[in-house]
Every structure is written in C-alpha cells, then in structure tokens.
Write a protein that holds these residues in place. Structure first.
Motif, short mmCIF file in Angstrom:
data_model
loop_
_atom_site.label_atom_id
_atom_site.label_comp_id
_atom_site.label_asym_id
_atom_site.label_seq_id
_atom_site.Cartn_x
_atom_site.Cartn_y
_atom_site.Cartn_z
N GLU A 23 -5.13 6.46 1.97
CA GLU A 23 -5.34 6.84 1.06
C GLU A 23 -6.63 5.57 0.20
N HIS A 24 -6.50 4.91 1.10
CA HIS A 24 -7.73 3.55 0.46
C HIS A 24 -7.12 2.49 -0.52
N GLU A 25 -5.66 1.83 -0.35
CA GLU A 25 -5.45 1.34 -0.97
C GLU A 25 -5.07 0.19 -0.14
N PHE A 58 2.53 9.87 -1.15
CA PHE A 58 1.49 9.28 -1.77
C PHE A 58 1.56 9.60 -3.28
N LEU A 59 1.09 7.94 -3.99
CA LEU A 59 0.58 8.35 -5.11
C LEU A 59 0.13 7.44 -5.95
N ASP A 60 -1.12 7.91 -6.68
CA ASP A 60 -2.20 7.32 -7.58
C ASP A 60 -1.90 7.24 -8.55
N GLU A 62 -3.35 6.28 -11.73
CA GLU A 62 -4.43 5.96 -12.35
C GLU A 62 -5.22 7.30 -12.67
N LYS A 63 -4.71 8.03 -11.69
CA LYS A 63 -5.67 9.49 -10.75
C LYS A 63 -4.21 10.93 -11.48
N TYR A 310 2.34 4.85 -13.01
CA TYR A 310 1.67 5.81 -13.73
C TYR A 310 1.02 5.79 -14.60
#
Ligand code: CMC
Length: 428
Positions: A23-25, A58-60, A62-63, A310
């Motif tokens: 996921e491009h981390e 996976f967690l983002d 910011e989004k 988050y």
C-alpha cells in the motif's frame, strides 16, 4: 525504484535501505545500524517504529482506511459474518462454503470447557473483573490441553489450538457473565451459529423462555468484525512478542487479554460508558468535562477519543455510530447517554484543542452504548473486545511464528547511576 537513505554519523556514512509495502508505506531498514555505527534508535512508545512486515491488516490513519487482507472494513461489516472474517484473517482468504462449514464444525466441537473450569468459575468472586479472570482461564486451558503448548507445532496442531480457543472463549466469557449475575451457567448449543450461540449463552436464563433476537445477533457480528484486528496495536504487539519467545498461542493470547484490559486500549469501552454516566449524573454539562480533558493539571481524558494512528477519523467509529442509532431504534431503547455522547463529540470536534491534536472518536466511543442497549454490564464490554480480537491475535501470532521471527527484544538507553562501590549495610 529502490531508495536508500544516507546517515552521516561521527563522520561515517551509513546507508539505510528502504522498504515499501504493497500500500506504498515506506520504511527505512535500520536492522544493521548498530553493527555499522554503534548507535541504536530511540522511539519510546514505538510511535515511529515498524516492528514487523505483515500481510494481515492495513490501515491508513490519515485517510481513515482499514482493510483486512485487502477487504474494506465497511464491506466486511456490512456483508460478512464474524466467523468468516476470522477465517479470512487467520488463513488469508475468504473461505469457500466447504471450508466455512468445516471451520464452523470444528469450532462448535470445541464449545465445551472442562468441568473443573466450571467449578473454578463458580468459586471466583462474582464482582471480580472478568478481564483478569479471562486471562487466567485462557492460560489455565494449557493445563487441560498440554498439546496446545508444543513448541514448533505442525500446521495441523496449530489449527487444532486455533479452533479450541475460538470455541472456548465465548463459552468462558458467557459463563463468567452468568456467574457475575448470580445466574446458572447456560450451556453452549452446537445447533446455533457462532454469534447466536454466544447471545443465547449470555442473555437466556435457565428455565425461562428466550427468543434469540436477530437484531442482537447482527449487532454482535458487526461489533466483533470491527474489533477483529488492528495491526500492531498494544495487545497484538504483546501477543507477537510473547509468542516470539516460542510461548504457546494460549499463553500469548492470555497476555494479549491483559494488555487489552488497560483503559488506554480496549478497557476504554468500559471507561467511556462510565464517563458518560458520570456526565449524566453530574447534570449533563459536557463543557465542564471537555474543560477537564483539556486541563493539563487534570488527569481526566476524554475516553473514547484520540488514536495513535487515526488522525482524521476512525472508520470503525463511523460504522458503529450509525449502527448505534439503528440498533437502539430496533430494540426500542432510548438511552440519554447517546445524546450526551453525540453532544460531546460535536463540541469536541469544534474545539481547537481537539482539532489541533487531531482527536476524533475512536471505536470505543459508541460501542459501549450498543453493549449497554443489549443489556450487558460495563465490566464485560472489554470481554467482547477480546472475543472480537481473538482472530486478529491468532493470525498475527501464526504469521510471526511461520516467518520464524526472532525473539522480540528492544534495546534501551541506560540513564541510571554508574560505577558505584558496594557499601556494607552497617555503614549506610
Ligand atoms: N483527551 C484529552 N486529550 C487527549 C486525549 C483525550 N482522549 N487523547 C490525546 N490527548 C492529547 C494528549 O494530552 C496530547 O496532548 P499534548 O500534545 O498537549 O501533550 C496529545 O493529545 C497527543 O496524545 P498522546 O497521548 O501523545 O497520543 P498517543 O498516541 O500516545 O495516545 C491514546 C493515543 C488512544 C492512548 C490517547 O488518545 C488516549 O488516551 N485516548 C483515550 C483512551 C482511549 O479512548 N483509548 C482507546 C483507543 S482505540 C481502541 C484501541 O484500539 O485500543
């Protein structure tokens, strides 16, 4: 294109290779840093440290994105059920019908717990906090099933331990609940699906008619799915680090339960409802409590607010808030703490203190209101979190062992006294 960072320290150039996830981390690999430079990194609370590479969740932050094995939490919470999600997390793929049936059958075959454990439960003080007891009972299972502690267990042996825990945790949790209420234990029923059986064990009473409410079962499925994994959080990191010493899955899960109990982690769901009840008792002045949360001389925090990762919104909280409205309506419950919670959220989100620090409601802010509407005692809210998190802990433990990760052992920077001479006690 692969990147690398250059660190110049004491005149020496050190190259740090980079790693990029699917996921491009991006990460810098510092595993050779100490050998090359004599330096370690310092990151108290692991705020900026990746502890592993993982293909589970996976967690983002910011989004506000959360995916289990590539599937969005929104889709899973809407369309799946808890057992299917458990299979997905542990084995990496959604099960086929045959795989699901086999998984379900092997778990139902493990619903029963040894009679001796029932006797132990009945001897425990009714007012004991269930999280402490649950951690002990899960560890105690190893004495009845020593095969679950085999080091370097085969895939088949691990599979048997996994279904044992998934089968027995709901029974143990419900037995503890019934015991805390001073009611007779309700036996598990293999003819019911996983969540219906749990709901029945929790809420039916021996000798009284009880109809399982599908609204309650749906709510349970949703809540358990939303709690099922959350990558390298405090309890999961605990499970992985305990397991990295080749401790068994039950022992590692027991440690995870202890970590989860903390009010900054899973224990927040109990703390939130207690805080909301306190605000109600105090007359409902949310501003007063917001001011306390902002006061650096006051240890009070707005429970259910804020998150390490988050920084925009917690997608689980969004789903739970909506579900909370629907479930309370379907159950015909009108709880004044729900409007206190909503008012508190609205005020906090408009307050500069919370805006500056990017503090939003987390998964625990509204979940307690649902648990309360289902009729659950506050001390048991975190038990539900543990039940939901079991597949995540299991998947993470299994991934870590299959990758044969080394024992977890952070470094430190020593800041204590140096080179002191021992003085006899008579001369001190
Ligand atoms: N109320 C008031 N201030 C807060 C809160 C809060 N709930 N959370 C963070 N802050 C402030 C904190 O005082 C600090 O301010 P400053 O920069 O002025 O010193 C700033 O925000 C950053 O907080 P932090 O404690 O450094 O952040 P963290 O990433 O170490 O902690 C947290 C994350 C979840 C432990 C924290 O936000 C918290 O204690 N929240 C309340 C407990 C809670 O709801 N926990 C459940 C988390 S979600 C479920 C789970 O997965 O565990």
């Amino acid at each position: 294109m692969s990147q690398e960072a250059e660190l110049i320290i004491e005149g020496k150039s050190i190259k740090l290779p980079s790693i990029e996830g699917t996921e491009h981390e991006k990460a810098l690999d510092i595993s050779a840093l100490r050998a090359q430079s004599g330096y370690v990194t310092l990151d108290i609370g692991y705020k900026n440290t990746g502890a592993t590479q993982s293909a589970i969740t996976f967690l983002d932050g910011e989004k506000g994105i959360l995916h289990y094995r590539g599937y969005s939490i929104e889709q899973l919470a809407e369309k799946s059920n808890f057992l299917e999600v458990a299979y997905l997390l542990i084995y990496g793929e959604l099960p086929t019908k045959a795989q699901y049936e086999e998984f379900n059958k092997s778990i139902t075959a493990e619903y029963q717990v040894p009679d001796a454990i029932k006797t132990i439960i009945k001897a425990i003080p009714k007012e004991a906090h269930p999280m402490g007891v649950l951690a002990g009972l899960i560890s105690m299972l190893t004495s009845y099933y020593p095969e679950t502690t085999v080091e370097n267990a085969s895939a088949d042996e691990v599979k048997k331990t996994i279904v044992k825990l998934l089968g027995k945790l709901p029974t143990l949790s419900a037995y503890l609940y019934k015991h805390s209420l001073g009611q007779e234990l309700v036996e598990p029923r293999a003819d019911l699906d996983y969540c219906s059986n749990f709901v029945n064990m929790m809420f039916s009473e021996k000798g009284k008619a009880y109809t399982i409410n599908p609204v309650v079962v749906d709510a349970m499925n949703k809540l358990l799915i939303l709690h099922a994994d959350h990558e390298q959080n405090c309890s999961t990191s605990t499970v992985r680090i305990v397991g990295s010493a080749h401790a068994s899955l039950p022992s590692s899960v027991s440690a995870g339960i202890s970590a989860l109990w903390g009010p900054l982690h899973g224990g927040a769901n109990q703390a939130v409802i207690e805080m909301l009840e306190d605000i109600k008792k105090d007359g409902g002045d949310t501003k007063k409590f917001l001011a306390k949360a902002k006061d650096k001389n006051d240890t009070f925090r707005l429970m259910g607010f804020g998150h390490r990762v988050y920084k925009n919104f917690d997608p689980r909280a969004k789903i739970i808030k909506k579900a909370c409205d629907e479930i309370l309506k379907a159950l015909g419950v009108n709880d004044p703490v729900l409007s206190i919670a909503k008012g508190l959220e609205e005020e906090a989100l408009a307050d500069q203190y919370f805006v500056d620090r990017k503090l939003y409601p987390n998964v625990d802010f509204y979940s307690g209101i649902i648990y309360k509407a289902l009729g659950l005692k506050a001390e048991f809210f975190t038990v539900l979190f543990a039940l939901g998190r079991l597949p995540g802990w299991t998947a993470q433990w299994k991934e870590m062992r299959e990758a044969n990760e080394p024992i977890g052992r952070p470094r430190q920077i020593y800041t204590g006294k140096v080179d002191r001479e021992y003085v006899e006690i008579s001369k001190r």
